[in-house]
Write an enzyme that holds these catalytic residues in place. Sequence first.
Site, mmCIF file in Angstrom:
data_model
loop_
_atom_site.group_PDB
_atom_site.id
_atom_site.type_symbol
_atom_site.label_atom_id
_atom_site.label_comp_id
_atom_site.label_asym_id
_atom_site.label_seq_id
_atom_site.Cartn_x
_atom_site.Cartn_y
_atom_site.Cartn_z
ATOM 1 N N HIS A 159 -12.608 32.631 7.233
ATOM 2 C CA HIS A 159 -12.030 33.661 6.513
ATOM 3 C C HIS A 159 -12.460 34.844 6.125
ATOM 4 C CE1 HIS A 159 -8.394 30.558 6.254
ATOM 5 N NE2 HIS A 159 -8.524 30.507 7.357
ATOM 6 N N ALA A 401 -8.720 22.541 6.613
ATOM 7 C CA ALA A 401 -8.936 23.399 7.501
ATOM 8 C C ALA A 401 -9.978 24.358 7.449
ATOM 9 C CB ALA A 401 -7.821 24.090 7.928
ATOM 10 N N PHE A 402 -10.909 24.197 6.274
ATOM 11 C CA PHE A 402 -12.013 24.514 5.841
ATOM 12 C C PHE A 402 -12.265 25.967 5.847
ATOM 13 C CE2 PHE A 402 -12.395 20.853 8.791
ATOM 14 C CZ PHE A 402 -12.533 20.057 7.743
ATOM 15 N N CYS A 403 -11.146 26.939 5.432
ATOM 16 C CA CYS A 403 -10.987 28.571 5.418
ATOM 17 C C CYS A 403 -11.425 28.912 6.713
ATOM 18 C CB CYS A 403 -12.012 28.996 4.231
ATOM 19 S SG CYS A 403 -11.619 28.261 2.632
ATOM 20 N N ALA A 404 -11.219 28.172 7.494
ATOM 21 C CA ALA A 404 -11.328 28.891 9.099
ATOM 22 C C ALA A 404 -9.940 28.528 10.002
ATOM 23 C CB ALA A 404 -12.648 28.171 9.799
#
Length: 476
Positions: A159, A401-404
């Site tokens: 993100h 969701a790993f900032c992605a």
Amino acid sequence: MKKLGKGLMGLAVLCMSIYIFSACGQASAPDSGDGYTLDNIRNYVVGLDEQMELDNGSKKAVTNFDNAATTPALQPVADEVEEELKKYGSIGRGFSPKSDHSTDLYESTRDKVLEFVGADPEKYTVFYVNSTTDGLNKLASALIEKKSDVVLTTRIEHHSNDLPWRESGTVIYAEVDDQGRVMYDEIEKQLKNNKVKYVSVTAASNVTGYVTDVHRVAKLAHKYGAKIIVDGAQIVAHRKFSMIGETEDENIDFFVFSAHKMYSPYGGGAVVGLSDVLMEHMPKFYGGGTIYIVGDDWVEYADAPKSYEAGSPNYPGVVGMGKAIDILQEIGFEDIEEHEKILNRKLVDGLLKIDNSIVYGDSEDLSDRVGVVTFNFSDVNTSLVAEQLSQHYGIATRRGAFCANPYVWRLYGLTDEEVRNFAECSDVNTPGMIRVSFGIYNTEEEVDYLLKVLPDAIKRAKAENEKNFNLANPLY
Ligand SMILES: Cc1ncc(COP(=O)(O)O)c(C=O)c1O
């Protein structure tokens, strides 16, 4: 990539009552003697033996597989910071021997950073930032002049390399392929069809570990008159990175990275960028340190890098980053790359042998991946598994969701509409995967340990689910 059928994803189940997880020892440092190597680096990692309390009250040293999020400190980095703090004085402004000393070190670390990424000091300037997120936001704030400025990025991004562009300009995206890799022909197609000002891509994904051929992207960007920005958060501690390509048109224009992902968790990071472009702009951060002179109603701002460094600097962050660069270079990126490949292979092969495992990305060809492996199990909720790994076995992973998010939804096979529907269910845990990400100090024995306990962690997670949660869909 083994994909889940849409049926399993059925969003009808999403509004069911689902528990929401908040997913979200000091090594005594011996003398470095023969220098730092992968073989001796565990002796220099702060806190590897620190006994942490688990849920059942027992104590255990944590096996840390969450290095893509942040890395532990190296003792020599901590020692260097402590040592330099004895000589700490105000940077650039004071009149004292300490001030002179600190200013010299602060400034000369810029040269170290330039050398680290192979950038020509005649053409490139380094400005310090707090993190990659900070650096990308500063670049967006400085370089994007109007909302209609077009930035091309990809669907693999964190993100931090997406939202700053969304907020400041007009963003378009190049899609990823079925395996989750960046599609270079999509990048070219977008460049051909749009007047793109900047292309901003990650050098390595924090979800799948895929390494982007950023020099190939640079060549494409330059062919169509755009400049290239590279998010280096996941590359700096994993692969040798050079801003200079084989030909001039392959050179990278801007490179951004964080020091806390390279064993110096004191904040800090850097942007290395083309001096002439940086000089023409300034981020919307004003105040002390950025000016040449100020009158009653007029200001003359300083040139880059000062104009990009509003406020008093994070000196420990800069000192730690400089030392971390020295150590990583001493260990050598060839060895680091080789080591990660061995760990990746071992883990992926082991995971594929576990019933109902789903390993994301290409599990056959791992050659273009840094040490990151993400997975799920189609018969158990991985929040519960990650919780068991942490609380029963002292194994640190990341689950989520790993900032992605857009990239993770693609790997799942979820459409944007499905995600939107899902977002409306406020009591639903977000879909997620487990991520294991390796650092220079992780060992094959640690991977063996994870693989050995995983079946038991899955069993425990299933029992926990039956007892307390009754999660209908293993993914959420
Ligand atoms: C690929 C990538 N880009 C950017 C970031 C943001 O880095 P930071 O949190 O240090 O700002 C991260 C963090 O995980 C990342 O993995």
